[in-house]
Design a protein around this motif. Structure first.
Motif, PDB file in Angstrom:
ATOM      1  N   VAL A   1       0.836  -1.202   0.000  1.00  0.00           N
ATOM      2  CA  VAL A   1       0.000   0.000   0.000  1.00  0.00           C
ATOM      3  C   VAL A   1       0.869   1.248   0.000  1.00  0.00           C
ATOM      4  O   VAL A   1       0.623   2.193  -0.758  1.00  0.00           O
ATOM      5  N   PHE A   2       1.899   1.268   0.828  1.00  0.00           N
ATOM      6  CA  PHE A   2       2.770   2.437   0.888  1.00  0.00           C
ATOM      7  C   PHE A   2       3.513   2.646  -0.438  1.00  0.00           C
ATOM      8  O   PHE A   2       3.710   3.791  -0.860  1.00  0.00           O
ATOM      9  N   ARG A   3       3.910   1.563  -1.083  1.00  0.00           N
ATOM     10  CA  ARG A   3       4.556   1.708  -2.393  1.00  0.00           C
ATOM     11  C   ARG A   3       3.574   2.260  -3.431  1.00  0.00           C
ATOM     12  O   ARG A   3       3.964   3.006  -4.331  1.00  0.00           O
ATOM     13  N   ASP A   4       2.305   1.932  -3.275  1.00  0.00           N
ATOM     14  CA  ASP A   4       1.277   2.401  -4.203  1.00  0.00           C
ATOM     15  C   ASP A   4       1.003   3.891  -4.045  1.00  0.00           C
ATOM     16  O   ASP A   4       0.828   4.615  -5.033  1.00  0.00           O
ATOM     17  N   ILE A   5       0.961   4.370  -2.806  1.00  0.00           N
ATOM     18  CA  ILE A   5       0.582   5.762  -2.581  1.00  0.00           C
ATOM     19  C   ILE A   5       1.762   6.723  -2.604  1.00  0.00           C
ATOM     20  O   ILE A   5       1.570   7.939  -2.746  1.00  0.00           O
ATOM     21  N   ALA A   6       2.986   6.220  -2.476  1.00  0.00           N
ATOM     22  CA  ALA A   6       4.163   7.095  -2.416  1.00  0.00           C
ATOM     23  C   ALA A   6       4.277   8.043  -3.609  1.00  0.00           C
ATOM     24  O   ALA A   6       4.563   9.239  -3.421  1.00  0.00           O
ATOM     25  N   PRO A   7       4.051   7.595  -4.855  1.00  0.00           N
ATOM     26  CA  PRO A   7       4.176   8.533  -5.987  1.00  0.00           C
ATOM     27  C   PRO A   7       3.176   9.676  -5.917  1.00  0.00           C
ATOM     28  O   PRO A   7       3.493  10.805  -6.311  1.00  0.00           O
ATOM     29  N   ARG A   8       1.986   9.420  -5.416  1.00  0.00           N
ATOM     30  CA  ARG A   8       0.994  10.499  -5.330  1.00  0.00           C
ATOM     31  C   ARG A   8       1.350  11.478  -4.211  1.00  0.00           C
ATOM     32  O   ARG A   8       1.118  12.687  -4.351  1.00  0.00           O
ATOM     33  N   GLU A   9       1.920  10.978  -3.135  1.00  0.00           N
ATOM     34  CA  GLU A   9       2.377  11.896  -2.089  1.00  0.00           C
ATOM     35  C   GLU A   9       3.530  12.758  -2.612  1.00  0.00           C
ATOM     36  O   GLU A   9       3.628  13.942  -2.283  1.00  0.00           O
ATOM     37  N   ALA A  10       4.387  12.174  -3.453  1.00  0.00           N
ATOM     38  CA  ALA A  10       5.460  12.958  -4.063  1.00  0.00           C
ATOM     39  C   ALA A  10       4.881  14.028  -4.983  1.00  0.00           C
ATOM     40  O   ALA A  10       5.400  15.153  -5.058  1.00  0.00           O
ATOM     41  N   ARG A  11       3.808  13.699  -5.677  1.00  0.00           N
ATOM     42  CA  ARG A  11       3.149  14.671  -6.556  1.00  0.00           C
ATOM     43  C   ARG A  11       2.563  15.823  -5.757  1.00  0.00           C
ATOM     44  O   ARG A  11       2.547  16.965  -6.233  1.00  0.00           O
TER      45      ARG A  11
END
Length: 250
Positions: free
Chosen positions: A161-171
């Protein structure tokens, strides 16, 4: 053949994949870690929601609304993992007033306050659009550092889950930086942004917790964490300097 003790298994980099094979102490630390993330995302979303209409122009309002929406979605994804352990998902996000804040000048220790598990930084109120943008950039950078740590968690479903959401948090950080660059085009905006950086920087820094944390030792032993608080804090501080110095804000 001797069966390996689960503590030894975790200490050697072992992974767990379902609630069925999670020991009680590990479960407690895992649930605490997830609750802290969920509560912080819900409180963060509530804070940003209050500033959407303060944003200048439709494009900036859309960016603020997207950040708010996705933080709620990220909380929901981790809450779903908590639900596998029996957390009441239907009632969870109605338990607290996520928009509640303390006094802006309150001296809050880097610990939990009130009856939820949000990081202390989310107890401070945001004052207007510029303040929201600065807070988003500084806390967003902290979230990225923390997610980089948690993406290799020993509990595989949560790590995924954290790997999935990390790119959006970076955005979210990218959107914040775009807004910050616009703010800095005026003297008034630069002065306000400078004040906000001075306000939020120590409060975000405190969100990494205490050095030589005993709880970190437990999380590390379980494979839920891999780098101590002070190391994560310095990684964040360097990234802040790298981004803000060229803008004249460091």
């Amino acid at each position: 053949m001797t069966e390996m003790n689960i503590d030894d298994y975790l200490a050697q980099g072992g992974k767990l994949t379902s609630p069925a094979n999670v020991p009680p102490r590990y479960r407690g630390e895992l649930m605490r870690l997830m609750a802290s993330f969920v509560d912080s995302e819900l409180a963060g979303a509530a804070g940003f929601a209050d500033t959407i209409n303060d944003a200048p122009g439709i494009r900036n309002r859309i960016a603020a609304a997207r950040i708010t929406q996705q933080k709620l979605e990220h909380a929901g994804k981790v809450l779903a993992v908590m639900g596998e352990f029996g957390a009441d998902m239907a009632r969870y996000d109605r338990r607290h007033d996520w928009a509640a804040r303390m006094d802006r000048d309150a001296d809050l220790a880097p610990a939990r306050h009130g009856d939820d598990m949000r990081l202390s930084v989310f107890h401070y109120p945001i004052q207007g659009y510029v303040d929201a943008v600065v807070m988003n950039v500084l806390m967003g950078l902290a979230t990225i550092v923390q997610l980089d740590e948690l993406k290799s968690s020993s509990y595989t479903p949560l790590a995924e889950v954290f790997r999935d959401i990390a790119p959006r948090e970076a955005r979210h950080v990218e959107l914040g930086l775009n807004g910050l660059r616009e703010i800095l085009t005026t003297d008034e905006g630069r002065a306000e942004a400078t004040r906000s950086v001075e306000y939020w920087r120590p409060r975000v820094e405190a969100s990494f917790g205490k050095a030589a944390s005993k709880r970190y030792e437990t999380l590390s032993r379980f494979g839920l964490r891999h780098h101590p608080n002070e190391e994560l804090r310095e990684t964040w501080a360097q990234r802040v300097r790298d981004l803000l110095m060229p803008m004249g804000l460091a």
